[in-house]
Design a protein around this motif. Structure first.
Motif, mmCIF file in Angstrom:
data_model
loop_
_atom_site.group_PDB
_atom_site.id
_atom_site.type_symbol
_atom_site.label_atom_id
_atom_site.label_comp_id
_atom_site.label_asym_id
_atom_site.label_seq_id
_atom_site.Cartn_x
_atom_site.Cartn_y
_atom_site.Cartn_z
ATOM 1 N N ILE A 1 96.317 80.127 -8.962
ATOM 2 C CA ILE A 1 97.289 79.355 -9.740
ATOM 3 C C ILE A 1 97.485 79.929 -11.133
ATOM 4 N N ASP A 2 96.397 80.300 -11.792
ATOM 5 C CA ASP A 2 96.470 80.755 -13.183
ATOM 6 C C ASP A 2 95.500 81.913 -13.375
ATOM 7 N N GLU A 3 95.950 83.094 -13.034
ATOM 8 C CA GLU A 3 95.071 84.255 -13.076
ATOM 9 C C GLU A 3 94.581 84.586 -14.484
ATOM 10 N N PRO A 4 95.423 84.435 -15.520
ATOM 11 C CA PRO A 4 94.896 84.724 -16.870
ATOM 12 C C PRO A 4 93.694 83.858 -17.253
ATOM 13 N N VAL A 5 93.736 82.582 -16.937
ATOM 14 C CA VAL A 5 92.603 81.711 -17.243
ATOM 15 C C VAL A 5 91.395 82.125 -16.413
ATOM 16 N N SER A 6 91.617 82.356 -15.131
ATOM 17 C CA SER A 6 90.530 82.775 -14.248
ATOM 18 C C SER A 6 89.894 84.064 -14.738
ATOM 19 N N GLN A 7 90.728 85.027 -15.113
ATOM 20 C CA GLN A 7 90.223 86.325 -15.564
ATOM 21 C C GLN A 7 89.463 86.190 -16.873
ATOM 22 N N HIS A 8 89.943 85.327 -17.763
ATOM 23 C CA HIS A 8 89.251 85.146 -19.050
ATOM 24 C C HIS A 8 87.866 84.534 -18.842
ATOM 25 N N ILE A 9 87.780 83.543 -17.977
ATOM 26 C CA ILE A 9 86.479 82.925 -17.689
ATOM 27 C C ILE A 9 85.522 83.973 -17.137
ATOM 28 N N GLU A 10 86.050 84.819 -16.239
ATOM 29 C CA GLU A 10 85.213 85.874 -15.656
ATOM 30 C C GLU A 10 84.818 86.908 -16.707
ATOM 31 N N ASP A 11 85.762 87.304 -17.555
ATOM 32 C CA ASP A 11 85.476 88.306 -18.582
ATOM 33 C C ASP A 11 84.417 87.820 -19.569
ATOM 34 N N GLN A 12 84.382 86.515 -19.793
ATOM 35 C CA GLN A 12 83.393 85.953 -20.710
ATOM 36 C C GLN A 12 82.022 85.787 -20.066
ATOM 37 N N GLY A 13 81.941 86.087 -18.769
ATOM 38 C CA GLY A 13 80.660 85.987 -18.069
ATOM 39 C C GLY A 13 80.242 84.571 -17.742
ATOM 40 N N LEU A 14 81.221 83.661 -17.724
ATOM 41 C CA LEU A 14 80.924 82.260 -17.424
ATOM 42 C C LEU A 14 81.161 81.988 -15.943
ATOM 43 N N GLU A 15 80.162 81.447 -15.288
ATOM 44 C CA GLU A 15 80.294 81.103 -13.867
ATOM 45 C C GLU A 15 80.841 79.689 -13.723
ATOM 46 N N PHE A 16 81.684 79.476 -12.739
ATOM 47 C CA PHE A 16 82.241 78.145 -12.497
ATOM 48 C C PHE A 16 81.142 77.117 -12.233
ATOM 49 N N LEU A 17 80.051 77.560 -11.623
ATOM 50 C CA LEU A 17 78.953 76.633 -11.352
ATOM 51 C C LEU A 17 78.392 76.027 -12.636
ATOM 52 N N GLN A 18 78.511 76.764 -13.738
ATOM 53 C CA GLN A 18 77.911 76.307 -14.985
ATOM 54 C C GLN A 18 78.612 75.076 -15.564
ATOM 55 N N PHE A 19 79.882 74.889 -15.220
ATOM 56 C CA PHE A 19 80.578 73.705 -15.741
ATOM 57 C C PHE A 19 81.117 72.802 -14.636
ATOM 58 N N ALA A 20 81.465 73.359 -13.481
ATOM 59 C CA ALA A 20 82.096 72.555 -12.425
ATOM 60 C C ALA A 20 81.085 71.864 -11.531
ATOM 61 N N PHE A 21 79.829 72.315 -11.545
ATOM 62 C CA PHE A 21 78.822 71.668 -10.703
ATOM 63 C C PHE A 21 78.721 70.188 -11.032
ATOM 64 N N ARG A 22 78.691 69.850 -12.316
ATOM 65 C CA ARG A 22 78.582 68.451 -12.713
ATOM 66 C C ARG A 22 79.812 67.654 -12.283
ATOM 67 N N TRP A 23 80.977 68.301 -12.292
ATOM 68 C CA TRP A 23 82.191 67.604 -11.872
ATOM 69 C C TRP A 23 82.078 67.136 -10.426
ATOM 70 N N PHE A 24 81.608 68.025 -9.569
ATOM 71 C CA PHE A 24 81.467 67.670 -8.157
ATOM 72 C C PHE A 24 80.284 66.731 -7.938
ATOM 73 N N ASN A 25 79.233 66.932 -8.703
ATOM 74 C CA ASN A 25 78.031 66.115 -8.517
ATOM 75 C C ASN A 25 78.267 64.662 -8.917
ATOM 76 N N CYS A 26 79.058 64.455 -9.972
ATOM 77 C CA CYS A 26 79.292 63.096 -10.498
ATOM 78 C C CYS A 26 80.747 62.648 -10.354
ATOM 79 N N LEU A 27 81.572 63.470 -9.695
ATOM 80 C CA LEU A 27 82.971 63.114 -9.417
ATOM 81 C C LEU A 27 83.747 62.732 -10.679
ATOM 82 N N LEU A 28 83.510 63.464 -11.753
ATOM 83 C CA LEU A 28 84.218 63.349 -13.041
ATOM 84 C C LEU A 28 83.858 62.089 -13.832
ATOM 85 N N ILE A 29 82.886 61.331 -13.389
ATOM 86 C CA ILE A 29 82.542 60.103 -14.106
ATOM 87 C C ILE A 29 82.082 60.401 -15.529
ATOM 88 N N ARG A 30 81.454 61.543 -15.747
ATOM 89 C CA ARG A 30 80.975 61.884 -17.089
ATOM 90 C C ARG A 30 82.022 62.626 -17.919
#
Length: 452
Positions: free
Chosen positions: A335-364
């Motif tokens: 959907i948005d390759e520039p954002v995806s590429q920037h996250i990757e270039d910064q060495g940030l893994e999706f698990l580091q921020f999205a794990f909590r989203w799935f674990n708590c279904l955005l409640i936090r």
């Protein structure tokens, strides 16, 4: 001899597609009613103008009384808009999706025309015709669950929500003649479970059970700490009993941190059947022990039904969540390759921020007063919820698609851990759900898009 297309022509084509796609998104955001059958988009149009007096978002935290946020959109189908969405979703290729970047920064949302804002809020305003449809579906001898899901996707009236949630999760039978008997039996089974496993001396528990109960007792006071209601001791004891009973009955996973958050929407909704006013005025001491037992039993039963479709989200290593995080990463890249590429270039893994989203279904991640509305859509999705979460969370992340590329690693981590959603309203949530709906329509029948 055919001349090659000029650059201006290509730009005009992309511009036209961008305009159509953006307009379609706005139509979905303002008119979205829900879905009935897979692949069919059902939209609605509110014909009468919205009234400014009812266009204001209620600041009340959670009230049992009926408000303008109860009904969602109206129920008058618009064939023209449905045709537009279908034709647009077919014509926009995967390559064009990256070009047709939908910018949804806070600044741009603030600059939306006043007409669109009024129209959107008018669609969310109390609609007696929509309430009548809910009433008609619920008052029949047998509730047609497909119709109920279609209505519930866009929001449920507060006073109807307890019954609708129980029905959507299969905890309450759709046959009204069986309702009382089934609920009485299930609530009795919960009491038996508490008597057998919770109301016993510590000496009769295994070491693992003692450890598990101790962890639950530690986590309960940490649950939704910014909402005073959850700091009441009786509320925390109810949470403790529900969580311990669930963990004992589900030994494959046991108690996992994060499940405590998932109980809270159920607790608020089912308490609203017995207490008037807003959540800030509630006190568990105003409820009889029988009512508290019924509330806990319904929370336990509905939590069990919800997590039955996500069992591998909470087993060892939580493989279900890891799988969905991978899908989220792939979808954002499409959907948005520039954002995806920037996250990757910064060495940030999706698990580091999205794990909590799935674990708590955005409640936090979003204000608690928006959670029950979000969960109306969750529960209306039924068995398809885990996959649809990917689209919701992609839409959630790309709300800040303009800001994210400007952040370095440390700033990016801090921003994603403390997203600026404190002042979000139902409009912001509707925008997230509308984009998710659009992208699901475009990508759901193309599973190869999730393969690396």
């Amino acid at each position: 001899m055919n001349k090659p297309p000029r650059e201006d022509d290509r730009n005009n084509t992309v511009s036209t597609l961008d305009s159509r796609f953006s307009q379609t998104l706005r139509n979905v955001q303002g008119l979205l009613k829900g879905r009935s059958m897979p692949g069919k988009i059902l939209l609605s149009r509110r014909s009468e103008p919205s009234d400014n007096s009812i266009s204001k978002v209620s600041s009340t935290f959670y009230k049992r009384s009926f408000s303008q946020n109860d009904a969602g959109t109206s129920n008058h189908p618009s064939g023209a808009v449905e045709e537009e969405v279908q034709s647009t979703s077919k014509s926009v290729s995967v390559a064009n999706v990256s070009k047709l970047k939908i910018s949804t920064s806070l600044g741009e949302r603030d600059n939306l025309s006043e007409d669109i804002r009024k129209y959107t809020m008018g669609a969310r305003a109390t609609d007696s015709a929509r309430v009548t449809k809910f009433t008609k579906v619920l008052s029949g001898p047998v509730v047609i669950l497909d119709k109920l899901r279609e209505l519930a996707w866009s929001g449920i009236p507060d006073y109807m929500r307890p019954k609708v949630w129980r029905l959507l999760l299969g905890y309450e039978p759709p046959n009204s003649d069986r309702k009382e008997g089934v609920l009485r039996r299930k609530r009795g089974e919960y009491l038996d479970c508490i008597s057998q496993y919770y109301d016993i001396p510590a000496s009769e528990r295994s070491d693992d059970e003692v450890t598990m109960l101790r962890q639950i007792a530690v986590d309960c006071p940490r649950t939704v700490p910014d909402v005073p209601f959850f700091q009441q001791q009786q509320v925390q004891k109810s949470l403790e009993r529900i969580l311990y009973a669930w963990a004992i009955r589900h030994p494959a996973s046991g108690y996992v941190q994060g499940i405590n958050d998932l109980v809270t929407p159920f607790l608020v909704v089912f308490i609203s059947e017995y207490l008037e006013g807003g959540i800030d005025d509630w006190s568990m001491s105003d409820l009889s022990s029988d009512k508290i037992s019924n509330i806990e039993a319904d929370c336990y039963g509905c939590l069990s039904k919800l997590l039955d479709g996500m069992q591998d989200h909470y087993t060892f290593a939580q493989p279900g969540i890891q799988r969905l995080v991978f899908k989220l990463k792939e979808l954002v890249r499409r959907i948005d390759e520039p954002v995806s590429q920037h996250i990757e270039d910064q060495g940030l893994e999706f698990l580091q921020f999205a794990f909590r989203w799935f674990n708590c279904l955005l409640i936090r991640e979003i204000p608690f007063e928006l959670i029950t509305r979000l969960w109306d859509t969750y529960l209306a999705e039924g068995d398809a919820l885990p996959d649809f979460l990917v689209y919701i969370f992609a839409s959630f992340l790309l709300t800040w698609s303009d800001k994210l590329p400007s952040l370095e690693f440390q700033e990016l981590v801090m921003f994603l851990q403390h997203l600026p959603t404190q002042k979000w309203t139902h409009q912001d949530l509707d925008m997230v759900l509308s984009r998710a709906f659009m992208w699901h329509t475009m990508f759901n029948n193309s599973p190869s898009h999730f393969s690396s």
